[in-house]
Design an enzyme around this catalytic site. Structure first.
Site, PDB file in Angstrom:
ATOM      1  N   CYS A  77       0.822  -1.206   0.000  1.00 14.19           N
ATOM      2  CA  CYS A  77       0.000   0.000   0.000  1.00 14.19           C
ATOM      3  C   CYS A  77       0.864   1.268   0.000  1.00 14.19           C
ATOM      4  CB  CYS A  77      -0.995  -0.063   1.152  1.00 14.19           C
ATOM      5  SG  CYS A  77      -2.438   0.954   0.824  1.00 14.19           S
ATOM      6  N   HIS A 174      -3.107  -5.297   1.789  1.00 14.34           N
ATOM      7  CA  HIS A 174      -2.397  -5.474   3.066  1.00 14.34           C
ATOM      8  C   HIS A 174      -2.373  -6.929   3.546  1.00 14.34           C
ATOM      9  CE1 HIS A 174      -2.017  -1.231   4.336  1.00 14.34           C
ATOM     10  NE2 HIS A 174      -3.130  -1.058   3.651  1.00 14.34           N
ATOM     11  N   GLU A 176      -0.513  -8.233   5.600  1.00 16.26           N
ATOM     12  CA  GLU A 176      -0.181  -8.254   7.033  1.00 16.26           C
ATOM     13  C   GLU A 176      -1.413  -8.107   7.924  1.00 16.26           C
ATOM     14  OE1 GLU A 176       0.249  -5.889   4.949  1.00 16.26           O
ATOM     15  OE2 GLU A 176       0.006  -3.914   5.845  1.00 16.26           O
TER      16      GLU A 176
END
Ligand code: GLN
Length: 192
Positions: A77, A174, A176
């Site tokens: 991002c 994302h 994560e």
């Protein structure tokens, strides 16, 4: 193997947690000397202008550019924006990846969304068939890519959201923030 996460701003802690789940040694990178001994680096999501300004303040721009010449870097991002060479506006960029990015391309914060993506390289590298569930938060798109950049994933209308240039990786979304470690595993295959 030791992987650093740029820890100036944004969701670096989530990347560290993901790497720990994969039993990888990690380091938070805030100063140029923190890059010593690392095999790869992740630049997290957050706010790309802020990350850029802090990178200048901590004298990290040149060391990061040099690190990326030889080592794997993955930007998620805001990190993907910072890795790119063009965002059609004036802000500090590493310019390592030959991609042109459009910030906030899906709209405002309320237009954040999640969707399943088909990513053949990911399936191949991790030996699984499940689609990849991607989280987009005020995400950029990759508007265009240079000749030596491979498109890894697009949303259904064709807009590019993941790309790879050799050992450099950029995702609009994302990984994560999910429980799926496959994208981190894929990144580790680019580290040597
Ligand atoms: N909108 C942010 C930017 O342009 C990126 C958002 C994110 O990293 N989730 O920098």
């Amino acid at each position: 193997m030791k992987i650093g996460v740029l820890a100036l701003q944004g969701d670096f802690a989530e990347h560290i947690a993901m790497l720990k789940r994969l039993k990888v040694d990690t380091a938070e990178v805030r100063l140029p000397e923190h890059l010593n001994g690392l095999d790869g680096l992740i630049i997290p999501g957050g706010e790309s202008t802020t990350i850029g300004k802090l990178a200048i303040a901590y004298n990290l721009m040149e060391p990061l550019k040099q690190f990326g010449q030889r080592h794997a870097i993955w930007g998620t991002c805001a990190g993907a924006i910072f890795l790119s060479k063009d965002v059609s506006r004036d802000q500090p960029l590493l310019g390592l990846m030959d991609i042109k990015v459009q910030r906030n391309a899906f709209g405002r914060q309320v237009d954040s969304f999640e969707t399943d993506l088909d990513i053949p390289e990911l399936k191949q590298a991790t030996g699984t068939d499940a689609p990849y569930h991607a989280v987009f938060i005020r995400a950029p798109i990759i508007e265009s890519v240079g000749g030596n950049v491979k498109v890894l994933a697009s949303v259904p209308d064709g807009r590019i959201v993941a790309a790879q240039q050799g050992h450099l990786l950029a995702t609009s979304f994302h990984p994560e923030l999910t429980n799926d470690t496959r994208f981190h595993e894929y990144f580790l295959t680019l580290v040597d």
